[in-house]
Design a protein around this motif. Structure first.
Motif, mmCIF file in Angstrom:
data_model
loop_
_atom_site.group_PDB
_atom_site.id
_atom_site.type_symbol
_atom_site.label_atom_id
_atom_site.label_comp_id
_atom_site.label_asym_id
_atom_site.label_seq_id
_atom_site.Cartn_x
_atom_site.Cartn_y
_atom_site.Cartn_z
ATOM 1 N N GLU A 1 -42.430 11.150 54.212
ATOM 2 C CA GLU A 1 -41.184 11.640 54.807
ATOM 3 C C GLU A 1 -40.664 10.684 55.880
ATOM 4 O OE1 GLU A 1 -39.647 15.385 57.565
ATOM 5 O OE2 GLU A 1 -41.623 15.450 56.628
ATOM 6 N N SER A 2 -41.560 10.157 56.704
ATOM 7 C CA SER A 2 -41.139 9.271 57.790
ATOM 8 C C SER A 2 -40.461 8.016 57.252
ATOM 9 C CB SER A 2 -42.343 8.880 58.650
ATOM 10 O OG SER A 2 -43.332 8.227 57.857
ATOM 11 N N VAL A 3 -40.971 7.498 56.123
ATOM 12 C CA VAL A 3 -40.389 6.293 55.526
ATOM 13 C C VAL A 3 -39.010 6.600 54.942
ATOM 14 C CG1 VAL A 3 -40.643 4.583 53.676
ATOM 15 C CG2 VAL A 3 -42.622 5.225 55.072
ATOM 16 N N LEU A 4 -38.883 7.756 54.291
ATOM 17 C CA LEU A 4 -37.586 8.141 53.732
ATOM 18 C C LEU A 4 -36.524 8.249 54.822
ATOM 19 C CD1 LEU A 4 -38.692 10.862 51.144
ATOM 20 C CD2 LEU A 4 -37.805 8.588 50.632
ATOM 21 N N LEU A 5 -36.896 8.869 55.940
ATOM 22 C CA LEU A 5 -35.949 9.023 57.041
ATOM 23 C C LEU A 5 -35.592 7.663 57.647
ATOM 24 C CD1 LEU A 5 -37.434 12.183 58.816
ATOM 25 C CD2 LEU A 5 -35.338 12.048 57.454
ATOM 26 N N ALA A 6 -36.591 6.794 57.789
ATOM 27 C CA ALA A 6 -36.340 5.473 58.361
ATOM 28 C C ALA A 6 -35.453 4.638 57.440
ATOM 29 C CB ALA A 6 -37.660 4.751 58.616
ATOM 30 N N MET A 7 -35.666 4.760 56.132
ATOM 31 C CA MET A 7 -34.835 4.030 55.176
ATOM 32 C C MET A 7 -33.390 4.526 55.233
ATOM 33 S SD MET A 7 -36.363 1.591 53.470
ATOM 34 C CE MET A 7 -35.545 1.399 51.890
ATOM 35 N N LYS A 8 -33.229 5.821 55.366
ATOM 36 C CA LYS A 8 -31.876 6.388 55.454
ATOM 37 C C LYS A 8 -31.165 5.879 56.702
ATOM 38 C CE LYS A 8 -29.385 10.789 55.170
ATOM 39 N NZ LYS A 8 -29.519 12.270 55.021
ATOM 40 N N ASP A 9 -31.887 5.842 57.814
ATOM 41 C CA ASP A 9 -31.304 5.343 59.061
ATOM 42 C C ASP A 9 -30.929 3.867 58.956
ATOM 43 O OD1 ASP A 9 -31.587 7.823 60.218
ATOM 44 O OD2 ASP A 9 -33.470 7.340 61.244
ATOM 45 N N ALA A 10 -31.681 3.130 58.144
ATOM 46 C CA ALA A 10 -31.422 1.694 57.985
ATOM 47 C C ALA A 10 -30.297 1.406 56.998
ATOM 48 C CB ALA A 10 -32.695 0.983 57.546
ATOM 49 N N GLY A 11 -29.830 2.449 56.300
ATOM 50 C CA GLY A 11 -28.707 2.265 55.397
ATOM 51 C C GLY A 11 -29.043 2.324 53.918
ATOM 52 N N PHE A 12 -30.247 2.835 53.578
ATOM 53 C CA PHE A 12 -30.667 2.877 52.181
ATOM 54 C C PHE A 12 -30.801 4.318 51.684
ATOM 55 C CE2 PHE A 12 -32.307 -1.026 54.039
ATOM 56 C CZ PHE A 12 -31.989 -1.980 53.094
ATOM 57 N N ASN A 13 -30.348 4.557 50.464
ATOM 58 C CA ASN A 13 -30.575 5.830 49.799
ATOM 59 C C ASN A 13 -31.696 5.626 48.788
ATOM 60 O OD1 ASN A 13 -30.086 8.578 48.884
ATOM 61 N ND2 ASN A 13 -29.222 7.637 47.044
ATOM 62 N N VAL A 14 -32.828 6.309 48.978
ATOM 63 C CA VAL A 14 -34.008 6.100 48.145
ATOM 64 C C VAL A 14 -34.058 7.120 47.003
ATOM 65 C CG1 VAL A 14 -36.538 6.018 48.098
ATOM 66 C CG2 VAL A 14 -35.296 5.164 50.103
ATOM 67 N N THR A 15 -34.254 6.613 45.793
ATOM 68 C CA THR A 15 -34.432 7.465 44.614
ATOM 69 C C THR A 15 -35.774 7.136 43.975
ATOM 70 O OG1 THR A 15 -32.057 7.562 44.184
ATOM 71 C CG2 THR A 15 -33.505 8.115 42.355
ATOM 72 N N HIS A 16 -36.527 8.180 43.624
ATOM 73 C CA HIS A 16 -37.869 8.011 43.071
ATOM 74 C C HIS A 16 -37.797 7.942 41.549
ATOM 75 C CE1 HIS A 16 -42.346 9.431 43.244
ATOM 76 N NE2 HIS A 16 -42.230 8.150 43.146
ATOM 77 N N LEU A 17 -38.420 6.917 40.962
ATOM 78 C CA LEU A 17 -38.515 6.756 39.509
ATOM 79 C C LEU A 17 -39.986 6.810 39.094
ATOM 80 C CD1 LEU A 17 -36.112 3.696 39.002
ATOM 81 C CD2 LEU A 17 -35.527 6.116 38.800
ATOM 82 N N TYR A 18 -40.195 6.999 37.806
ATOM 83 C CA TYR A 18 -41.562 6.996 37.283
ATOM 84 C C TYR A 18 -41.535 6.509 35.842
ATOM 85 C CZ TYR A 18 -45.519 9.120 34.715
ATOM 86 O OH TYR A 18 -46.573 9.339 33.878
ATOM 87 N N GLY A 19 -42.537 5.770 35.485
ATOM 88 C CA GLY A 19 -42.673 5.314 34.110
ATOM 89 C C GLY A 19 -43.962 4.537 33.953
ATOM 90 N N LEU A 20 -44.103 3.896 32.818
ATOM 91 C CA LEU A 20 -45.276 3.088 32.527
ATOM 92 C C LEU A 20 -44.824 1.881 31.726
ATOM 93 C CD1 LEU A 20 -46.064 6.353 31.684
ATOM 94 C CD2 LEU A 20 -48.321 5.354 31.891
ATOM 95 N N THR A 21 -45.697 0.904 31.594
ATOM 96 C CA THR A 21 -45.378 -0.249 30.755
ATOM 97 C C THR A 21 -45.006 0.212 29.353
ATOM 98 O OG1 THR A 21 -46.985 -1.557 32.012
ATOM 99 C CG2 THR A 21 -46.257 -2.457 29.907
ATOM 100 N N GLU A 22 -45.685 1.232 28.861
ATOM 101 C CA GLU A 22 -45.467 1.690 27.485
ATOM 102 C C GLU A 22 -44.108 2.349 27.254
ATOM 103 O OE1 GLU A 22 -50.001 1.711 28.028
ATOM 104 O OE2 GLU A 22 -48.211 2.036 29.241
ATOM 105 N N VAL A 23 -43.365 2.653 28.314
ATOM 106 C CA VAL A 23 -42.031 3.249 28.153
ATOM 107 C C VAL A 23 -40.967 2.357 28.813
ATOM 108 C CG1 VAL A 23 -42.840 5.608 27.853
ATOM 109 C CG2 VAL A 23 -42.375 4.777 30.160
#
Length: 544
Positions: free
Chosen positions: A314-336
């Motif tokens: 949570e602390s990193v998400l808030l710090a990134m937002k304050d720095a001007g970044f909108n963070v989106t979480h992705l997930y996958g694998l080499t096989e996809v």
């Protein structure tokens, strides 16, 4: 009309006028036709427009064809995030050949295995990596044509390993080379190796159709408008840069190359080049946030940041937002093909308290538009687990952005596709709203800095130490790297070793990023049958 023919079938067959194989190669051709003067690549002081980018890709293809490269041949590249890597993503498959991008952090033995397993015909290698590549070539059985790349913007003093220079090789090619789309969109376009949990890594084969669809899905998922500016913080060798080398051409965007991850350089490029999007593991966020105050820049706009691997705290998400970044979480694998799952944000979540928003962002999410199926099943019964956010099952995928299979490994391919689904090996839960969240990894893969590390591979090295009686390696949470290897070691009776000695031993036999960062000497917890209880060690590692 016979009784067995229907009007919708009669005379409506596929033909040359109404059917073409799907391939991301068409994206670059269109971008060059429509936006020839648009900046395609920025690298140091170099600026390359789309007309030139397309021409150089065709020249590369022409020169490769002249040395005998053709359909299903393997062209291996050992390159960082530099323009030739982008050119290879188009020029190599333009010949019908398969692009094999190697992890630049690997050790010589693994590189040699990959060269042999892929039956590499041509190798394009950056002089920065000459020492390890020279060792790997000496170990390998194959003897590929070697082409050295000398970066004019960031010169390297590594020795030349071949007789051909990349720039000269490209210059000899025909900018009007008559390439064509694949006869079959199922043809292989690229080869990427996993960090196998047992034995050697497996070669994952992508096809043109999947690369085309995932590349377009990236544009939709990241909401890229026309002409985005994309900073290459993600290694292009990793799942073909999540297919973004092909994606950016869809919208005639600009690739901003980044040879090394350096905080000041990243901030300067983001600000000066007006970067709109970037991707990367948690280490990239940590590097940006941990920059010296004088190196940080005021952006004056929101920049989209897409991350995978371990969810950011949570602390990193808030710090990134304050720095001007909108963070989106992705997930996958080499096989996809890299990311195939996205944490699509619901507008009503904006009103939640920060802690609850962070909990929502920690979930891996829902399927990409290009993925036909994503679910959590009981791997024994192949039935869905209850969508209660608690019942654990195996995350499984289905659709056009699932690999063709594992190269030269039909048994592993059949096992991975058992029951009509791709078995990820990741254990997770499904919530009532359809979002999934990972809870464990059945194969004990450690994701550090966005790269997969096999715990078994590290354990095998530990067991080679003469004083190690027993060992187990698990992931330890790390704010900078996401996770790092943590080794629990039981020494032979009467021996003494320090953690530094064990780590040094591992570094002699493994790539640096695979070696343990933490070593704990203890009696390992075991079941009644003598099996090490890794779940207990994982909990202990969280407390270190």
């Amino acid at each position: 009309m016979s009784s067995g023919e229907h009007p919708f079938s009669l005379g409506l067959e596929k033909n040359e006028a109404n059917h073409a194989s799907l391939s991301p190669l068409s994206f670059l051709a269109r971008a060059a036709d429509v936006f020839p003067q648009r900046t395609a690549i920025v690298h140091g002081t170099q600026r390359t427009d789309y007309r030139t980018f397309y021409a150089r890709a065709r020249q590369l293809a022409s020169s490769l064809a002249d040395v005998g490269v053709g359909k299903n041949d393997t062209v291996t590249v050992m390159l960082s995030n530099v323009p030739p890597m982008l050119e290879a993503h188009y020029g190599v498959p333009m010949t019908g050949a398969v692009l094999h991008s190697m992890n630049t952090r690997l050790d010589a033995a693994v590189i040699a295995f990959q060269l042999d397993h892929a039956n590499t015909k041509v190798l394009i290698t950056d002089r920065e990596f000459s020492p390890v590549m020279e060792e790997a070539l000496a170990l390998a059985s194959v003897k590929p044509i070697v082409i050295d790349y000398s970066d004019p913007e960031f010169p390297q003093d590594g020795k030349r390993l071949g007789t051909l220079d990349y720039e000269a090789f490209v210059a000899e090619g025909d900018a009007d080379f008559a390439w064509s789309l694949p006869a079959d969109e199922w043809d292989a376009i690229s080869l990427n190796y996993t960090s196998g949990t047992t034995g050697n890594p497996k070669g994952v084969v992508y096809h043109h159709r999947g690369a085309y669809l995932l590349a377009q899905a990236n544009i939709l998922t990241t909401s890229m408008a026309k002409h985005p500016v994309y900073l290459w913080t993600l290694p292009m060798f990793h799942c073909n840069g999540w297919c973004f080398p092909w994606s950016i051409s869809v919208v005639a965007g600009t690739h901003v190359c980044l040879r090394w991850v350096r905080p000041k350089v990243m901030w300067d490029l983001i600000a000066n080049e007006e970067v709109t999007h970037l991707c990367g593991a948690p280490i990239i966020m940590s590097t940006l946030l941990g920059s010296a105050p004088e190196d940080k820049r005021e952006l004056g706009r929101e920049v989209e940041f897409f991350t995978a691997a371990a969810p950011p705290p949570e602390s990193v998400l808030l710090a990134m937002k304050d720095a001007g970044f909108n963070v989106t979480h992705l997930y996958g694998l080499t096989e996809v093909y890299g990311p195939a799952v996205v944490n699509d944000w619901q507008m009503e979540w904006d009103t939640l308290p920060p802690a609850e928003q962070a909990a929502k962002k920690a979930r891996q999410g829902v399927r990409y538009v290009a993925l036909e199926g994503l679910t959590v099943l009981d791997p024994e019964t192949m039935q869905p687990v209850p969508a209660d956010g608690e019942t654990i099952g195996e995350v499984m995928f289905k659709g056009n952005v699932v690999m063709k299979g594992y190269l030269k490994n039909p048994e592993a391919t059949a096992e991975a596709f058992a029951g009509g689904w791709f078995h990820s090996g990741d254990l997770g839960v499904k919530y009532s709203d359809g979002y999934i969240q990972l809870k464990d990894r059945s194969k004990d893969i450690i994701i550090s800095g966005g790269e997969n590390i096999s715990s078994i591979e590290v354990e095998e090295v530990l067991y080679k130490h003469p004083d190690v009686a027993s060992a187990a390696v698990v992931a330890r949470p790390d704010e900078k790297w996401g996770e790092t290897p943590c080794a629990f070691v039981e020494l032979r009776q009467g021996t003494e070793r320090t953690d530094a000695e064990i780590i040094s031993f591992c570094r002699e036999h493994l790539a640096g990023f695979k070696s343990p960062r933490t070593v704990v000497f203890c009696e390992l917890p075991k079941t009644s049958t003598g099996k090490i209880q890794k779940y207990a060690l994982r909990e202990q590692a969280k407390l270190l």
